[in-house]
Enzyme design. Structure first.
Site, PDB file in Angstrom:
ATOM      1  CG  ASP A 155      -0.245   0.029   2.520  1.00 20.59           C
ATOM      2  OD1 ASP A 155       0.997   0.202   2.535  1.00 20.59           O
ATOM      3  OD2 ASP A 155      -0.904  -0.096   3.565  1.00 20.59           O
ATOM      4  CB  SER A 156       0.245   4.730  -0.760  1.00 26.11           C
ATOM      5  OG  SER A 156      -0.793   5.115   0.145  1.00 26.11           O
ATOM      6  N   GLY A 157       1.024   3.605   2.307  1.00 22.55           N
ATOM      7  CA  GLY A 157       1.317   4.128   3.635  1.00 22.55           C
ATOM      8  C   GLY A 157       0.307   5.169   4.085  1.00 22.55           C
ATOM      9  N   GLY A 158      -0.490   5.656   3.139  1.00 21.60           N
ATOM     10  CA  GLY A 158      -1.426   6.724   3.459  1.00 21.60           C
ATOM     11  C   GLY A 158      -2.455   6.336   4.513  1.00 21.60           C
TER      12      GLY A 158
ATOM     13  CG  ASP B 220      -5.689   6.603  -1.340  1.00 18.70           C
ATOM     14  OD1 ASP B 220      -4.708   6.343  -0.598  1.00 18.70           O
ATOM     15  OD2 ASP B 220      -6.723   5.925  -1.327  1.00 18.70           O
TER      16      ASP B 220
ATOM     17  CD  GLN C 201     -10.285   7.355  -1.586  1.00 20.86           C
ATOM     18  OE1 GLN C 201     -11.445   7.377  -1.147  1.00 20.86           O
ATOM     19  NE2 GLN C 201      -9.307   6.623  -1.025  1.00 20.86           N
TER      20      GLN C 201
ATOM     21  N   GLY D 116     -11.279   3.820   0.151  1.00 19.34           N
ATOM     22  CA  GLY D 116     -12.246   4.587   0.929  1.00 19.34           C
ATOM     23  C   GLY D 116     -13.553   3.867   1.190  1.00 19.34           C
TER      24      GLY D 116
ATOM     25  CG  ASP E  99      -6.035  -5.402   1.537  1.00 23.29           C
ATOM     26  OD1 ASP E  99      -5.807  -5.106   2.728  1.00 23.29           O
ATOM     27  OD2 ASP E  99      -6.555  -4.581   0.737  1.00 23.29           O
TER      28      ASP E  99
ATOM     29  CB  CYS F 273     -12.511 -27.029   6.715  1.00 26.94           C
ATOM     30  SG  CYS F 273     -10.939 -26.212   6.445  1.00 26.94           S
TER      31      CYS F 273
ATOM     32  CB  CYS G 173      -7.379 -26.103   6.582  1.00 27.12           C
ATOM     33  SG  CYS G 173      -7.835 -26.002   8.325  1.00 27.12           S
TER      34      CYS G 173
ATOM     35  CB  CYS H 121     -10.374 -28.751   9.645  1.00 24.27           C
ATOM     36  SG  CYS H 121     -11.095 -27.150  10.079  1.00 24.27           S
TER      37      CYS H 121
ATOM     38  CG  HIS I  26     -10.144 -22.869   9.920  1.00 19.82           C
ATOM     39  ND1 HIS I  26     -10.654 -23.939   9.219  1.00 19.82           N
ATOM     40  CD2 HIS I  26     -11.166 -21.990  10.059  1.00 19.82           C
ATOM     41  CE1 HIS I  26     -11.927 -23.729   8.958  1.00 19.82           C
ATOM     42  NE2 HIS I  26     -12.266 -22.553   9.469  1.00 19.82           N
TER      43      HIS I  26
END
Lengths: 366, 366
Positions: free
Chosen positions: B73-76, B127, B182, B209, B259, B297, B299, B302, B328
């Site tokens: 990400d930009s850090g913003g 942004d 945005q 946003g 994300d 599941c 995984c 599980c 999981h």
């Protein structure tokens, strides 16, 4: 060493899974690292989630999802460590839970019962753990009580094996019980303790009450004097030890089994073991160091990550740092045991020990 | 989606590795789970260990030992969250570090420079992140500033790619840069923002946003109105979202990339995602429950462990509990994305979405 959940190559190191998990790693990771046996703590499991619940779930192996051998301690060491919350008399230890203050008693019989319900492959007898230093008289009295407790523990164990203790489930019919030699730093007391404990008769024997603050040389001396008094066809277990150097020194003196929190606890504190001695990953000198923690190590951490990254994770408080450090340290301990076994097989243990100890301590000496 | 470190099947979910590690799991675990791309946070890495150090180590991939794609990400977003430690003007954001109080500025150019040094495969433009709720006028002004910043960020990125910014190492010559749409909850503003951002021209586009407190229906509506304004041959990334339901709803509206910290953070708080909705593993009803967290599941958690054991680990504060829960939850998110991709391939996404959402929310409705 044969157990109800498979064989263990000895000498062996047991990672410590206090509450049914080794701190920082999953069982799968332990399996990959080649751990063949875990130690788990009766005191903690008795208080939470409780041995009744674990017995209902079919025993500790099924409860925690680990199908290889498990050794449980008696719970005594933890109870004795609750210095201001416990009293001891001939019957056993009486204490208040560190979780909720509730009152409990741990007797030789109760310690056997709990471990029967946990269904570990190896149960330990309840012994009295004396603080160091102690006078010879105090050590003698304590050793003698431990012998009386051992006889009671064995009686109970035999009864449990017959399945005739109401309200107690024997979760693992193949469970073994180990006796414990006490006697402080006094070789004469150790010899008496070993002889009498062997007379009671257990599947195997442990040396307790060491690694409690005495100098290493004293510990090695007590071990040297005690192991000849224990049957050579049974594993000998040195409880709660130790540093990598302790492992090598003690195997050379006849020890087959170890447990210790050092590799896991120190990993979480940023200390990594290497063949050239331990390093502290938080040290500023590693900030820009792109080499692996230990250039000679083949563990997943060293194969993938740099000292700079591990230092960053440590300073950032990232869980992955604890995990990666723990993987490395356990690999170092388990790999050291593998190398010791190999040296024994080739008949070169003395040479191996000399070279290992020389290299491990060289940096500290210069 | 093609990147300098390999392809990513879309729609895709990116686990969040804020400081260069995903909390609770190692990279190896992520790899086993099938994660194809990680998100990492520029703000955190800039402050510690610093982008200069990471550039000296050859970039973020080499520093953290992860060879698959990384988006930064930009850090913003983090800077804007430091509400009482930052000011914003036309030039950028000015803030004090949460670590040591030191003063820093994050401009569109600086955000591009740091990400160039990190060498992520996808860099995001800086942004302005507006708090919800905001008036339409405030949202418009902020959206317009974001457009001006986007133009500056793109200029800088082009210059960086030419390798002509002194003191800045382009650690990854194949880095892409995504623009960010945005405009708050106002579809008209979103359309303007999308159109103008596309005019500047980026490798692909994100919607920022959202997931900031507005009702899900409002978010879905904004997404529906925005995605048609973005090129259909480029991935569309909905930032910081969301619940399993959000993923399904948003893919149906044209989103390709997500994300979110939900699967990892909630795992550490004892919440496990299942096809029948989330469960809280600390609940007393699971104390004696030997079933797996999610019976359907596959995984590692599980396959091996019971709800009773995971509850015990959670109550005991064992790290392994966080790790097993995280494994999981990430598996659930990644597997949900796999199922979505399959449904798209078979042309049955609408049916899949209906069935998934119906089942996921049924328990909550009854």
């Amino acid at each position: 060493m044969r157990t109800a959940h498979g064989d263990v190559e000895t000498p062996a190191f047991m990672p410590v899974g206090t509450q049914g998990a080794v701190k920082g790693v999953t069982h799968r990771e332990l399996d990959t690292l080649g751990a063949e046996i875990l130690l788990s703590n009766t005191y903690h499991l008795y208080l939470r989630p409780g041995d009744d619940l674990i017995a209902r779930r079919g025993g500790l192996h099924r409860f925690i999802g680990w199908n290889k051998p498990i050794l449980t301690d008696s719970g005594g060491y933890q109870v004795f460590s609750l210095s201001d919350r416990r009293t001891i008399d001939e019957n056993g230890a009486h204490f208040r839970s560190h979780l909720d203050g509730s009152a409990h008693s741990l007797t030789p019989e109760k310690a056997a019962d709990i471990q029967a319900q946990l269904g570990s492959d190896v149960a330990m007898v309840l012994d009295e753990c004396l603080a160091h230093p102690a006078t010879e008289e105090a050590a003698r009295l304590s050793m003698e009580r431990t012998l009386r407790w051992a006889a009671r523990a064995r009686d109970r164990f035999v009864t449990l094996r017959e399945g005739t203790v109401p309200g107690v489930t024997m979760s693992n019919p193949g469970q073994a019980q180990f006796g414990i030699v006490q006697g402080g730093v006094f070789p004469g007391l150790r010899e008496v303790s070993a002889g009498e404990t062997v007379k009671i008769g257990f599947e195997a024997y442990a040396i307790g009450g060491l690694s409690v603050g005495e100098p290493p040389a004293v510990m090695y001396d007590v071990v040297s004097r005690t192991t000849p008094c224990l049957p050579s066809d049974r594993p000998r277990y040195l409880m709660g030890t130790g540093t990598p150097g302790d492992l090598v020194e003690s195997v050379a003196r006849g020890i087959d089994l170890f447990d210790c929190v050092l590799p896991t606890r120190n990993a979480r504190n940023g200390q990594l073991f290497t063949q050239d001695g331990p390093i502290s990953i938080k040290n500023a000198r590693y900030a820009d160091d792109q080499g692996p923690p230990d250039p000679e190590c083949g563990c997943p951490t060293c194969r993938t990550h740099s000292r700079a990254y591990l230092r960053h994770l440590f300073l950032s408080g990232e869980m992955a740092g604890s995990t990666l450090n723990t993987v490395h340290n356990l690999h170092f301990y388990l790999d050291t045991m593998r190398r010791i076994r190999e040296a024994i097989e080739f008949g070169i243990l003395a040479d191996f020990a000399r070279a290992f100890l020389d290299r491990y301590t060289r940096r500290a000496r210069h």
